[in-house]
Design a protein around this motif. Structure first.
Motif, mmCIF file in Angstrom:
data_model
loop_
_atom_site.group_PDB
_atom_site.id
_atom_site.type_symbol
_atom_site.label_atom_id
_atom_site.label_comp_id
_atom_site.label_asym_id
_atom_site.label_seq_id
_atom_site.Cartn_x
_atom_site.Cartn_y
_atom_site.Cartn_z
ATOM 1 N N ARG A 32 0.821 -1.215 0.000
ATOM 2 C CA ARG A 32 0.000 0.000 0.000
ATOM 3 C C ARG A 32 0.853 1.262 0.000
ATOM 4 O O ARG A 32 0.495 2.261 -0.627
ATOM 5 C CB ARG A 32 -0.968 -0.024 1.177
ATOM 6 C CG ARG A 32 -2.060 -1.060 0.953
ATOM 7 C CD ARG A 32 -2.976 -1.231 2.124
ATOM 8 N NE ARG A 32 -3.966 -2.263 1.809
ATOM 9 C CZ ARG A 32 -4.596 -2.998 2.709
ATOM 10 N NH1 ARG A 32 -4.360 -2.815 3.997
ATOM 11 N NH2 ARG A 32 -5.462 -3.901 2.335
ATOM 12 N N ALA A 51 -9.204 6.858 -7.607
ATOM 13 C CA ALA A 51 -10.161 6.484 -6.559
ATOM 14 C C ALA A 51 -9.820 5.107 -5.985
ATOM 15 O O ALA A 51 -9.886 4.902 -4.770
ATOM 16 C CB ALA A 51 -11.584 6.495 -7.106
ATOM 17 N N ASP A 52 -9.451 4.167 -6.868
ATOM 18 C CA ASP A 52 -9.038 2.835 -6.407
ATOM 19 C C ASP A 52 -7.803 2.945 -5.519
ATOM 20 O O ASP A 52 -7.711 2.298 -4.473
ATOM 21 C CB ASP A 52 -8.709 1.915 -7.591
ATOM 22 C CG ASP A 52 -9.903 1.609 -8.469
ATOM 23 O OD1 ASP A 52 -11.031 1.576 -7.950
ATOM 24 O OD2 ASP A 52 -9.687 1.401 -9.678
ATOM 25 N N GLN A 53 -6.867 3.769 -5.942
ATOM 26 C CA GLN A 53 -5.635 3.985 -5.183
ATOM 27 C C GLN A 53 -5.949 4.552 -3.796
ATOM 28 O O GLN A 53 -5.455 4.049 -2.787
ATOM 29 C CB GLN A 53 -4.712 4.937 -5.944
ATOM 30 C CG GLN A 53 -3.416 5.243 -5.227
ATOM 31 C CD GLN A 53 -2.649 6.377 -5.884
ATOM 32 O OE1 GLN A 53 -3.237 7.335 -6.357
ATOM 33 N NE2 GLN A 53 -1.335 6.252 -5.917
ATOM 34 N N ALA A 54 -6.776 5.572 -3.762
ATOM 35 C CA ALA A 54 -7.113 6.211 -2.489
ATOM 36 C C ALA A 54 -7.833 5.239 -1.556
ATOM 37 O O ALA A 54 -7.541 5.181 -0.359
ATOM 38 C CB ALA A 54 -7.983 7.441 -2.739
ATOM 39 N N ARG A 55 -8.766 4.472 -2.125
ATOM 40 C CA ARG A 55 -9.524 3.521 -1.314
ATOM 41 C C ARG A 55 -8.607 2.445 -0.717
ATOM 42 O O ARG A 55 -8.686 2.134 0.461
ATOM 43 C CB ARG A 55 -10.621 2.878 -2.173
ATOM 44 C CG ARG A 55 -11.556 1.978 -1.441
ATOM 45 C CD ARG A 55 -12.751 1.496 -2.277
ATOM 46 N NE ARG A 55 -12.483 1.256 -3.689
ATOM 47 C CZ ARG A 55 -12.834 2.084 -4.692
ATOM 48 N NH1 ARG A 55 -13.466 3.203 -4.443
ATOM 49 N NH2 ARG A 55 -12.554 1.787 -5.943
ATOM 50 N N GLU A 56 -7.699 1.912 -1.525
ATOM 51 C CA GLU A 56 -6.801 0.860 -1.040
ATOM 52 C C GLU A 56 -5.790 1.415 -0.036
ATOM 53 O O GLU A 56 -5.508 0.784 0.975
ATOM 54 C CB GLU A 56 -6.076 0.203 -2.219
ATOM 55 C CG GLU A 56 -5.264 -1.002 -1.839
ATOM 56 C CD GLU A 56 -6.081 -2.159 -1.297
ATOM 57 O OE1 GLU A 56 -5.521 -2.926 -0.478
ATOM 58 O OE2 GLU A 56 -7.258 -2.319 -1.657
ATOM 59 N N CYS A 57 -5.274 2.592 -0.291
ATOM 60 C CA CYS A 57 -4.258 3.172 0.596
ATOM 61 C C CYS A 57 -4.849 3.643 1.922
ATOM 62 O O CYS A 57 -4.117 3.798 2.900
ATOM 63 C CB CYS A 57 -3.544 4.317 -0.110
ATOM 64 S SG CYS A 57 -2.516 3.732 -1.469
ATOM 65 N N ALA A 58 -6.153 3.857 1.962
ATOM 66 C CA ALA A 58 -6.805 4.285 3.200
ATOM 67 C C ALA A 58 -7.020 3.124 4.173
ATOM 68 O O ALA A 58 -7.289 3.347 5.352
ATOM 69 C CB ALA A 58 -8.143 4.945 2.887
ATOM 70 N N LYS A 59 -6.876 1.910 3.685
ATOM 71 C CA LYS A 59 -7.077 0.742 4.544
ATOM 72 C C LYS A 59 -5.924 0.587 5.518
ATOM 73 O O LYS A 59 -4.782 0.909 5.220
ATOM 74 C CB LYS A 59 -7.168 -0.532 3.700
ATOM 75 C CG LYS A 59 -8.400 -0.624 2.849
ATOM 76 C CD LYS A 59 -8.366 -1.920 2.069
ATOM 77 C CE LYS A 59 -9.545 -2.061 1.151
ATOM 78 N NZ LYS A 59 -9.453 -3.328 0.382
#
Length: 64
Positions: A32, A51-59
């Motif tokens: 991540r 958006a995919d990047q932001a969603r995955e990196c927020a985990k």
């Protein structure tokens, strides 16, 4: 400078022990962090959007 995205694979048994779990969490964290550094054209190369990047990196590291 070209970024290289490394994929960390951890094989998880049906009932993982502590060591396996820690390795999995570490691999997720590293992946991540690297994903967060990718530019738009690099994300497009792997089929991801910002958006995919932001969603995955927020985990968190423990979240699959």
């Amino acid at each position: 400078m070209q970024n290289t995205l490394r994929l960390y694979v951890v094989v998880v048994p049906e009932r993982p022990n502590l060591v396996v779990t820690l390795r999995l969490w570490r691999a997720r964290s590293r992946t991540r962090r690297q994903l967060a550094t990718l530019e738009a054209h690099e994300l497009a190369d792997v089929g991801l959007s910002r958006a995919d990047q932001a969603r995955e990196c927020a985990k968190r590291f423990w979240q699959p």
